[in-house]
Each structure stands twice: as structure tokens, then as C-alpha cells.
Design a protein around this motif. Structure first.
Motif, PDB file in Angstrom:
ATOM      1  N   ALA A  46      33.565  83.639 -68.647  1.00  0.00           N
ATOM      2  CA  ALA A  46      34.090  84.590 -67.662  1.00  0.00           C
ATOM      3  C   ALA A  46      35.544  84.286 -67.336  1.00  0.00           C
ATOM      4  O   ALA A  46      36.364  85.204 -67.182  1.00  0.00           O
ATOM      5  CB  ALA A  46      33.236  84.554 -66.398  1.00  0.00           C
ATOM      6  N   ARG A  47      35.873  82.990 -67.222  1.00  0.00           N
ATOM      7  CA  ARG A  47      37.267  82.631 -66.937  1.00  0.00           C
ATOM      8  C   ARG A  47      38.190  83.076 -68.067  1.00  0.00           C
ATOM      9  O   ARG A  47      39.268  83.630 -67.819  1.00  0.00           O
ATOM     10  CB  ARG A  47      37.377  81.113 -66.724  1.00  0.00           C
ATOM     11  CG  ARG A  47      36.916  80.646 -65.357  1.00  0.00           C
ATOM     12  CD  ARG A  47      37.267  79.192 -65.155  1.00  0.00           C
ATOM     13  NE  ARG A  47      36.442  78.319 -65.984  1.00  0.00           N
ATOM     14  CZ  ARG A  47      35.317  77.750 -65.567  1.00  0.00           C
ATOM     15  NH1 ARG A  47      34.871  77.992 -64.340  1.00  0.00           N
ATOM     16  NH2 ARG A  47      34.631  76.951 -66.361  1.00  0.00           N
ATOM     17  N   VAL A  48      37.776  82.827 -69.294  1.00  0.00           N
ATOM     18  CA  VAL A  48      38.609  83.198 -70.440  1.00  0.00           C
ATOM     19  C   VAL A  48      38.775  84.713 -70.523  1.00  0.00           C
ATOM     20  O   VAL A  48      39.887  85.235 -70.720  1.00  0.00           O
ATOM     21  CB  VAL A  48      37.994  82.642 -71.746  1.00  0.00           C
ATOM     22  CG1 VAL A  48      38.750  83.194 -72.959  1.00  0.00           C
ATOM     23  CG2 VAL A  48      38.027  81.119 -71.748  1.00  0.00           C
ATOM     24  N   PHE A 125      26.681  89.086 -65.441  1.00  0.00           N
ATOM     25  CA  PHE A 125      27.936  88.666 -66.078  1.00  0.00           C
ATOM     26  C   PHE A 125      28.967  89.780 -66.047  1.00  0.00           C
ATOM     27  O   PHE A 125      30.113  89.573 -65.630  1.00  0.00           O
ATOM     28  CB  PHE A 125      27.652  88.230 -67.518  1.00  0.00           C
ATOM     29  CG  PHE A 125      28.877  87.814 -68.271  1.00  0.00           C
ATOM     30  CD1 PHE A 125      29.432  86.559 -68.083  1.00  0.00           C
ATOM     31  CD2 PHE A 125      29.504  88.686 -69.155  1.00  0.00           C
ATOM     32  CE1 PHE A 125      30.572  86.168 -68.772  1.00  0.00           C
ATOM     33  CE2 PHE A 125      30.639  88.312 -69.842  1.00  0.00           C
ATOM     34  CZ  PHE A 125      31.170  87.041 -69.656  1.00  0.00           C
ATOM     35  N   TRP A 126      28.583  90.968 -66.470  1.00  0.00           N
ATOM     36  CA  TRP A 126      29.568  92.055 -66.566  1.00  0.00           C
ATOM     37  C   TRP A 126      29.953  92.596 -65.186  1.00  0.00           C
ATOM     38  O   TRP A 126      31.042  93.147 -65.017  1.00  0.00           O
ATOM     39  CB  TRP A 126      29.025  93.175 -67.452  1.00  0.00           C
ATOM     40  CG  TRP A 126      28.934  92.728 -68.880  1.00  0.00           C
ATOM     41  CD1 TRP A 126      27.813  92.488 -69.593  1.00  0.00           C
ATOM     42  CD2 TRP A 126      30.038  92.420 -69.739  1.00  0.00           C
ATOM     43  NE1 TRP A 126      28.125  92.048 -70.857  1.00  0.00           N
ATOM     44  CE2 TRP A 126      29.498  92.008 -70.983  1.00  0.00           C
ATOM     45  CE3 TRP A 126      31.433  92.453 -69.586  1.00  0.00           C
ATOM     46  CZ2 TRP A 126      30.285  91.620 -72.052  1.00  0.00           C
ATOM     47  CZ3 TRP A 126      32.226  92.084 -70.648  1.00  0.00           C
ATOM     48  CH2 TRP A 126      31.657  91.667 -71.870  1.00  0.00           C
ATOM     49  N   GLN A 131      34.581  92.972 -61.487  1.00  0.00           N
ATOM     50  CA  GLN A 131      35.332  92.641 -60.279  1.00  0.00           C
ATOM     51  C   GLN A 131      36.639  91.936 -60.628  1.00  0.00           C
ATOM     52  O   GLN A 131      37.677  92.170 -59.987  1.00  0.00           O
ATOM     53  CB  GLN A 131      34.480  91.751 -59.370  1.00  0.00           C
ATOM     54  CG  GLN A 131      33.232  92.453 -58.840  1.00  0.00           C
ATOM     55  CD  GLN A 131      32.430  91.548 -57.920  1.00  0.00           C
ATOM     56  OE1 GLN A 131      32.937  91.085 -56.906  1.00  0.00           O
ATOM     57  NE2 GLN A 131      31.183  91.293 -58.268  1.00  0.00           N
ATOM     58  N   ILE A 132      36.600  91.063 -61.635  1.00  0.00           N
ATOM     59  CA  ILE A 132      37.817  90.384 -62.061  1.00  0.00           C
ATOM     60  C   ILE A 132      38.836  91.402 -62.592  1.00  0.00           C
ATOM     61  O   ILE A 132      40.043  91.305 -62.312  1.00  0.00           O
ATOM     62  CB  ILE A 132      37.498  89.326 -63.135  1.00  0.00           C
ATOM     63  CG1 ILE A 132      36.653  88.204 -62.530  1.00  0.00           C
ATOM     64  CG2 ILE A 132      38.776  88.751 -63.734  1.00  0.00           C
ATOM     65  CD1 ILE A 132      36.186  87.167 -63.540  1.00  0.00           C
ATOM     66  N   VAL A 133      38.359  92.411 -63.343  1.00  0.00           N
ATOM     67  CA  VAL A 133      39.254  93.417 -63.914  1.00  0.00           C
ATOM     68  C   VAL A 133      39.951  94.205 -62.804  1.00  0.00           C
ATOM     69  O   VAL A 133      41.164  94.480 -62.862  1.00  0.00           O
ATOM     70  CB  VAL A 133      38.465  94.365 -64.847  1.00  0.00           C
ATOM     71  CG1 VAL A 133      39.314  95.579 -65.225  1.00  0.00           C
ATOM     72  CG2 VAL A 133      38.017  93.622 -66.091  1.00  0.00           C
ATOM     73  N   VAL A 134      39.194  94.577 -61.764  1.00  0.00           N
ATOM     74  CA  VAL A 134      39.780  95.350 -60.665  1.00  0.00           C
ATOM     75  C   VAL A 134      40.920  94.572 -60.010  1.00  0.00           C
ATOM     76  O   VAL A 134      42.015  95.100 -59.765  1.00  0.00           O
ATOM     77  CB  VAL A 134      38.693  95.704 -59.622  1.00  0.00           C
ATOM     78  CG1 VAL A 134      39.339  96.336 -58.384  1.00  0.00           C
ATOM     79  CG2 VAL A 134      37.677  96.655 -60.241  1.00  0.00           C
ATOM     80  N   LEU A 135      40.661  93.294 -59.718  1.00  0.00           N
ATOM     81  CA  LEU A 135      41.716  92.498 -59.075  1.00  0.00           C
ATOM     82  C   LEU A 135      42.839  92.166 -60.042  1.00  0.00           C
ATOM     83  O   LEU A 135      43.999  92.035 -59.635  1.00  0.00           O
ATOM     84  CB  LEU A 135      41.123  91.223 -58.488  1.00  0.00           C
ATOM     85  CG  LEU A 135      40.758  91.297 -56.994  1.00  0.00           C
ATOM     86  CD1 LEU A 135      42.003  91.537 -56.165  1.00  0.00           C
ATOM     87  CD2 LEU A 135      39.736  92.408 -56.746  1.00  0.00           C
TER      88      LEU A 135
END
Length: 524
Positions: A46-48, A125-126, A131-135
Motif C-alpha cells: 500500500a505504501r509503494v 486494501f483498495w 483514500q490515499i489517491v484522494v489525498l
């Protein structure tokens, strides 16, 4: 080649890399917190993915700089406020960040993450990646605008973005591991996200908040947290210097609902798990557990039957006197002596001694009914004493001092009393007798360990084992023989001497001290 040979380009590249890394710290914090919600084997992935998406998004935005410029043009207005595409992105991103940080803070402050589950439920996971993509979109927009404002060459901008993302990829895992290992750091990071979300909302409404103020506040908070972590580490180092057994015993007693001092210490240390409400265990259960945990710290001297209370048989007495003593003794095993308790010739069972006396008219010290005495130094630990008693096969053990003088005796019953409290014999009165609610009449010979557990206090027991009874404690505190009626206060308990003869303290009344008495004792 012209770009590579230009010192100004290198200076701009270095400055931009530093700024991109600084602007990416909030992104790293958010990814670290979100990654914790995934199963351990998915967190690195997820970090990568999160940082790779940030790289792709920033490079893509840089490649359409002309479109980026149009985002600053007003789209519509509400009264005196006008909103561009960039403002809307910042506004909705800031609101999302405020919502997410508040939800995470609520979860942690409510303690939901501390509930132990056999099969913990992890987030999808997705869902986390989304959420990471939005931020990432919000953070990338901020970073790209900074790059456009500082450097005019597109290759330099892209190189700075790639280098900064690479640095963040290397720092993401250590940062996540550190954040997850320190709960207070997680709360601090979520507070940073609230500040960043607030600044984004303000930017979306057209109110510019200088970044210097924001980063100064974050830097000051990080400095304070570093000092807190250093203080906690020093405290843990000091705790590690204490014996492991002592720390374990305190923890067990605290879980059982220990005395007032343990609970106060737990609260002052910030122990969230300290039982400050009514304990689930009865006082008798806590006292027995406390007795077991303190056994290894005690010596044979502290649990033995003292010399003054030892019943023994004197072979130099007349057969009738010996017979009366055997019939009147509640004990099954007795030391057999000649003239003095220091002249022990053996240990005998009362029934066998009485049978020999009836059959032979006397007790033969060489007879089969006599057992060889077992001796133990008074400084021997209780754990060693238990081993000796186990090998003695039901025989009592005599306790000597360093000069060979008899100080007392030990039986398995004495070990039981050290754990569960006093069991008076038929010819004895209880050493600790309740008079009314909160008041006791205590014999001067009462075991100081048992009394300390009953009063749920500390400081009564001698650290160097110089005394083992209440009378010994009073003599140690006063340095002299007290008079009847004299009062001494310890930790909120008033000890009034009731009965004293020329040689020893016979009885003491113990009850809660009045406030005025406590104040006088404190000033004294």
C-alpha cells in the motif's frame, strides 16, 4: 547539457527537492496511519502504490502546466468570494482531511483499537488505496504549484519530484514503524492533519495562511513530543533497574485491585489500565496473592514462631510436670531440651513422647521416639526454607542466629500463615482483632508483613529485615520503649500503644488518623 552545467539549475533543483520533501511529510503521515488498518503483509504494498500514484499524479500535472494555470481562473462567485478549480480541489480535499483525521482521533481516543480480538478486522486494501489517491490529488496539487512557482524548467521540476518521491519511499516504512510503535505520535500526526486540513479549507475560501506559521507549529509540537519520548525512555530505563520480580509483583497486585498506594502510583504514572474502581477480587484473595509474591523477599526470621512462643519439653522436669505439659500442648511436634531451650536434644511427637513416658516413666533422649533436630539460619530465604521443610517430611525446623542461639522454629503451618494470615492455636488469642469498623487491636508480636497487607499501606516492613513485628517497627521509629497511650501516625493510620510492660509492647490500637493528627505528624 546546458541545464547540467548551470549552477543556478542545481541550486534550484536542491531547493525544490527539499521543499517537495517537506510538502510530502503530511502525505507520508497520512499513508502511515492508513497503512496500519491493513493486514501486515499488505502494508508495504500500500505504501509503494500510494507513493507511486503520487509520483505519477505529480508528473502528469507537471506535463499539463498550461491546464494547471487555468485552474487558478475563477469559475463562479458567492458574494465577495470567488472560486477557481484549484480552490474547489483544496476545499474538498481539506474537508476530507478534516473528516478523516477527526474520525481517526475519535477511534483512538475512545480506545477502540485497544480491544483485543481473536480475528482482528482489517480495512479493504483498495478502499485504503482509494483514500490515499484522494489525498494524493490534493497534496500533489500543492506540490506541483510550488514547483511551478520556483523553477521555470520542466525537466528540473520532474527531476525534483522523482527524487523527493524516492526519498519518501525510503522513509515511509521507518516512519510507519515508528508511528505505530508510539500511540502518542499517532495522535500528534492526526493533529497535524487537522491543521493541514484547516489550512487547505482556508486556502479554498481564498484566505492565505502562511506556511511558515503552520510548519513552525508542527516543528514546535515535534520538539515537545521528542522531549516526552526522551522522558518516557528515561523512565523506562529507571524502571528496568528495579528487579523484574518486584515490577511483576506490583503489576499483578495492581491488576487484582491492590492497595491505595499502588492505585495512586498507577494513576500518577499514567497507567490507563490501573483498576481505580471497585476491584473484582475480594480483599482476602488480594492478601493471599500478595503473601505469595512477597515470600521470596522474606527470611526465615520473618515467618518463624518466635522463641517466646515456642512450646518445649524439659527433660529435667519431673515426669508429672512433663505429662501435664504434653497433655496441655496443642502442638503435635515439640522440641525436647535439657534445662534450656538452647540445649535441644531432639524433636519428638507429642503422642509418642507421652507413650514413652507412660511405658518407661521417663523420656529417653536416645529412644526411637526422638528425631534429630534440623537447623536453619534465620537469614535463610523462605523459598530455601520451603525446600528444607519439604525434605524434613513433616518435622519442624529450628532457627538459629549467627551465634548458635535458638531464635524460633518453623513448620509448614508458618509458611501457610505468611500467605493466608494468622491461624491462632487453642491457647492463643488472635494477634489482629477487629474492634469496630476501621479499628483493630493488634498484638506487639503481630507479623509486620501481614499488618501492612491488611492496612493496604507501605513503609511498615523493614528494608534491611531489622525487625519483623509491629513492636519492632514502633521501637525502630521511636528509638525507645514507648509509654502506654503514646501515639504514632503512619500513612493515615494512628497507632496508639495500649499495653506495655517493662520489656515489650503488648498491644496497640490502630485506626484511621484524624485530619488534625495527620497534619501534626506531617509537620513533625
Amino acid at each position: 547539457m546546458e541545464l547540467l552545467s548551470d549552477p543556478a539549475v542545481w541550486a534550484g533543483l536542491l531547493t525544490l527537492v527539499v521543499l517537495e520533501i517537506v510538502l510530502g511529510i503530511d502525505n507520508l503521515i497520512f499513508i502511515a496511519i492508513l497503512a496500519e488498518k491493513l493486514p501486515p503483509h499488505q502494508r508495504d504494498r500500500a505504501r509503494v502504490i500510494g507513493l507511486s500514484l503520487a509520483l505519477v499524479m505529480r508528473l502528469g500535472l507537471l506535463s499539463v502546466i498550461s491546464w494547471m494555470v487555468t485552474l487558478t481562473r475563477p469559475l463562479f462567485a458567492l458574494g465577495p468570494l470567488s472560486f477557481s478549480g484549484r480552490d474547489l480541489i483544496l476545499l474538498f480535499g481539506g474537508l476530507f482531511l478534516l473528516f478523516k483525521a477527526t474520525s481517526e482521533l475519535h477511534e483512538r481516543l475512545e480506545g477502540a483499537e485497544h480491544q483485543v480480538a481473536t480475528n482482528p478486522v482489517y480495512a479493504g486494501f483498495w478502499l485504503v488505496v482509494a483514500q490515499i489517491v484522494v489525498l494524493d490529488a490534493v497534496f500533489s496539487l500543492d506540490a506541483v504549484i510550488t514547483a511551478v512557482g520556483m523553477v521555470s524548467d520542466l525537466p528540473v521540476m520532474m527531476a525534483a519530484v522523482v527524487i523527493s518521491i524516492g526519498v519518501m519511499l525510503l522513509a515511509a516504512k521507518p516512519l510507519t514503524r515508528f508511528v505505530n510503535a508510539h500511540p502518542t505520535v499517532v495522535v500528534l500526526c492526526l493533529s497535524f492533519l487537522l491543521m493541514i486540513g484547516l489550512s487547505l479549507v482556508a486556502e479554498g475560501f481564498g484566505f492565505h495562511l502562511p506556511k511558515g506559521y503552520l510548519y513552525a507549529a508542527i516543528g514546535f509540537s515535534i520538539l515537545i513530543e521528542m522531549l516526552n519520548q526522551l522522558a518516557r525512555r528515561n523512565q523506562a530505563r529507571q524502571q528496568a533497574l528495579r528487579p523484574l520480580r518486584e515490577r511483576t509483583a506490583e503489576s499483578v497486585l495492581r491488576l487484582l485491585g491492590g492497595g491505595r498506594r499502588l492505585q495512586a502510583a498507577a494513576v500518577s504514572d499514567g497507567d490507563a489500565h490501573a483498576p481505580v474502581d471497585a476491584p473484582a477480587f475480594a480483599p482476602e484473595e488480594r492478601h493471599m496473592v500478595s503473601g505469595v509474591l512477597s515470600l521470596a523477599e522474606r527470611t526465615a526470621r520473618s515467618i518463624m514462631t518466635p522463641r517466646s512462643d515456642v512450646s518445649w519439653i524439659d527433660l529435667e522436669e519431673s515426669p508429672d510436670a512433663v505429662r501435664e505439659r504434653l497433655l496441655g500442648s496443642p502442638h503435635s511436634l515439640l522440641p525436647v531440651c535439657r534445662g534450656s531451650l538452647d540445649q535441644v536434644v531432639g524433636v519428638g511427637r507429642a503422642t509418642e513422647l507421652l507413650a514413652a513416658l507412660v511405658a518407661q516413666g521417663r523420656i529417653d533422649e536416645q529412644g526411637a521416639h526422638m528425631r534429630m533436630p534440623l537447623y536453619l539460619p534465620e537469614s535463610a530465604s523462605v523459598t530455601h526454607t520451603i525446600d528444607v521443610l519439604r525434605k524434613a517430611k513433616g518435622q519442624l525446623v529450628l532457627v538459629n542466629d549467627e551465634y548458635g542461639l535458638l531464635k524460633g522454629l518453623l513448620t509448614p503451618f508458618d509458611v501457610l500463615e505468611a500467605i493466608a494470615g494468622e491461624f491462632p492455636d487453642e491457647d492463643e488469642l488472635p494477634e489482629i482483632e477487629r474492634l469496630e469498623a476501621g479499628a483493630w487491636r493488634v498484638a506487639g508480636t503481630a507479623d509486620i508483613h501481614q499488618l501492612q497487607r491488611m492496612l493496604e499501606t507501605e513503609g511498615l516492613v523493614s528494608e534491611d529485615d531489622s525487625y519483623t513485628s509491629l513492636a519492632g517497627y514502633l521501637l525502630s521509629r521511636l528509638g525507645r520503649m514507648p509509654a502506654a497511650g503514646e501515639v504514632l501516625v503512619h500513612d493515615g493510620w494512628q497507632m496508639q500503644v495500649l499495653d506495655v510492660d517493662g520489656q515489650r509492647i503488648r498491644a496497640v490500637r490502630i485506626e484511621p488518623a484524624a485530619e488534625g493528627t495527620q497534619a501534626q505528624a506531617a509537620s513533625a
